[in-house]
Enzyme design. Sequence first.
Site, PDB file in Angstrom:
ATOM      1  N   ALA A   9       0.833  -1.214   0.000  1.00 18.37           N
ATOM      2  CA  ALA A   9       0.000   0.000   0.000  1.00 18.37           C
ATOM      3  C   ALA A   9       0.866   1.263   0.000  1.00 18.37           C
ATOM      4  O   ALA A   9       0.501   2.277   0.588  1.00 18.37           O
ATOM      5  CB  ALA A   9      -0.916  -0.009   1.224  1.00 18.37           C
ATOM      6  N   ALA A  10       2.027   1.204  -0.672  1.00 13.68           N
ATOM      7  CA  ALA A  10       2.946   2.333  -0.628  1.00 13.68           C
ATOM      8  C   ALA A  10       2.782   3.285  -1.810  1.00 13.68           C
ATOM      9  O   ALA A  10       3.289   4.401  -1.786  1.00 13.68           O
ATOM     10  CB  ALA A  10       4.385   1.828  -0.561  1.00 13.68           C
ATOM     11  N   GLY A  11       2.065   2.843  -2.837  1.00 16.15           N
ATOM     12  CA  GLY A  11       1.983   3.629  -4.067  1.00 16.15           C
ATOM     13  C   GLY A  11       1.117   4.870  -3.933  1.00 16.15           C
ATOM     14  O   GLY A  11       0.289   4.989  -3.029  1.00 16.15           O
ATOM     15  N   ARG A  15      -3.134   7.562 -11.396  1.00 18.74           N
ATOM     16  CA  ARG A  15      -4.327   7.607 -12.252  1.00 18.74           C
ATOM     17  C   ARG A  15      -5.587   8.053 -11.523  1.00 18.74           C
ATOM     18  O   ARG A  15      -6.611   8.311 -12.129  1.00 18.74           O
ATOM     19  CB  ARG A  15      -4.541   6.234 -12.911  1.00 18.74           C
ATOM     20  CG  ARG A  15      -3.587   5.981 -14.056  1.00 18.74           C
ATOM     21  CD  ARG A  15      -3.473   4.504 -14.379  1.00 18.74           C
ATOM     22  NE  ARG A  15      -2.657   3.823 -13.368  1.00 18.74           N
ATOM     23  CZ  ARG A  15      -2.366   2.526 -13.382  1.00 18.74           C
ATOM     24  NH1 ARG A  15      -2.845   1.758 -14.349  1.00 18.74           N
ATOM     25  NH2 ARG A  15      -1.617   1.990 -12.454  1.00 18.74           N
ATOM     26  N   ASP A 101      -4.906  -2.041  -3.429  1.00 21.60           N
ATOM     27  CA  ASP A 101      -5.893  -1.487  -4.374  1.00 21.60           C
ATOM     28  C   ASP A 101      -6.784  -2.584  -4.941  1.00 21.60           C
ATOM     29  O   ASP A 101      -7.479  -2.368  -5.927  1.00 21.60           O
ATOM     30  CB  ASP A 101      -5.209  -0.693  -5.493  1.00 21.60           C
ATOM     31  CG  ASP A 101      -4.480  -1.571  -6.504  1.00 21.60           C
ATOM     32  OD1 ASP A 101      -4.213  -2.755  -6.193  1.00 21.60           O
ATOM     33  OD2 ASP A 101      -4.168  -1.075  -7.614  1.00 21.60           O
ATOM     34  N   LYS A 349     -30.494  20.237  18.525  1.00 22.24           N
ATOM     35  CA  LYS A 349     -29.036  20.207  18.548  1.00 22.24           C
ATOM     36  C   LYS A 349     -28.554  20.211  19.987  1.00 22.24           C
ATOM     37  O   LYS A 349     -28.963  21.067  20.775  1.00 22.24           O
ATOM     38  CB  LYS A 349     -28.489  21.430  17.816  1.00 22.24           C
ATOM     39  CG  LYS A 349     -26.999  21.339  17.557  1.00 22.24           C
ATOM     40  CD  LYS A 349     -26.319  22.677  17.706  1.00 22.24           C
ATOM     41  CE  LYS A 349     -24.995  22.488  18.384  1.00 22.24           C
ATOM     42  NZ  LYS A 349     -24.525  23.673  19.053  1.00 22.24           N
TER      43      LYS A 349
END
Length: 476
Positions: A9-11, A15, A101, A349
Amino acid sequence: MSLTTIVLAAGQGVRMNSELPKVMHPLAGRPMVRFAVDAARALEPDNLILVVGYRADLVRQAVGEGVAYVTQEEQLGTGHAVQQARTASGQADTVLVLYGDTPLIRPDSLRQVVSYHEDTGAAVTVLTSRPPDPTGYGRIVREPGTDAVLAIVEENDATPEQKAIDEVSSGIFCFRDDWLWRNLAEIPKSPAGEYYLTSLVAIARAQGELVTAWTVPDPLEVIGLDQRVKLALGEAEMRRRINERWMLEGVTLVHPETTYVEAGVRIGADTVIWPNTLLQGQTRIGRECTIGPGTVIRDSTIGDGCRVELSVVEQAIMEEGSDVGPFGHLRKGAHLGKGAHMGNFGEVKNATLGPGAKMGHFSYLGDATVGASHEELNVPWAAPGELDLSALLGLLRERGLRRILVEGGGLTVSRFLQQGLLDRLHVTVAPMLIGSGRASLTLDPIAGLADALRPAWRRFTLGEDVLFDLDLRAEP
Ligand code: UD1
Ligand code: MG
């Protein structure tokens, strides 16, 4: 057999055209890398490693504890990324590599490819698929006749004939541990200056090692989400799976195509969700609720039997049987008690609406606490059918109440007046239940009330909903 899993997951993910690392783009509200890590974790590996690099801090924060982090300072390709995990990997029988990915992979497919790899004793096993369009993926080159896997050729290096091959690499590999670490350094630099993990297939073959492939039946499981058109495909598939899961667990989705349920949401059985509804974040919905249409619920807890229609509920709590809408907005810190009601065009709220309290049309409540609509006071009788007034007053004082609502009328009121215990008497015809420090007391209507009240009782008729709003004297 012992197993190490390495998730890459280093990229950056050029794109995507994004500031966000590719693996941080969310699917069903959760960064995609978390799905890949969870799939790996489901195999209960002896070692779970995540290779981070581009904006590593963001990725670490999203994935959290429970994985060993390794940093790839410079992104020199998938082979180089795996090499960074050498020390952290320790000793195992099998190393499973997957890509951050590729988040749609199912744990069951990972289990199958690992056991296929271990059964064949291969040096390398690649998980392949046959997508409708193989463009962009590494193609699987097999030996004509024997079907043995010879090489993986990346899109950029492929000849026109190789580009026509419809079987592609998912990027998911199993390696025999000792073989992998001995040969990673053998990967040649590509013309683009990268070290491709996929090159290991040809290297193994050249050494006469066995390379096998296991093909996943559903190519959707291994689409690489590296641009936003594919991200949308991944999103649709993830949502479809989530919706299917909840339907199988007993939740009715009237129109699943327009029902968006994020991965962190939980829903109880027999709840019905109407179209155009978004359930987001850490939302919890109880059983037998009716949600939607046209509703957004974000990071909120909804009890059993609640109803929310055409409304937005954010960081709020709705207790059992409460309801909101149409056109309501519960904002951060809103808390509806059991059976409370907020009607059309209401907004709450950072405020609590007590059990059974009702807040109608075009109303706003902020930073406040509204008491319960009814609080039963257990007052002893002086004689059968007669209230002990001093006991009642004692109770009211004990609770710091100076005003009460007497529901349904009763002799009490006239006695209060006669005994001089009341300052004033207001009669209201609408049940004005808002306001803290009020309690209601239900009494049987007793004859003679009308006479006793006559002075204050000109303009109103005593109906079922009439409430007496009394001001008590501080000292009788
Ligand atoms: C890769 C495969 C291709 C396969 C496809 C499947 C290679 C060379 N190619 O191509 O055969 O068909 O996946 O989706 O492996 N990463 C790093 N460090 C790096 C480079 C990448 O950690 O230096 C990570 C990325 O963050 C990503 C994963 O590795 O999660 C895959 O990289 P990516 O650039 O997407 O490779 P693809 O071109 O998709
Ligand atoms: Mg990719």
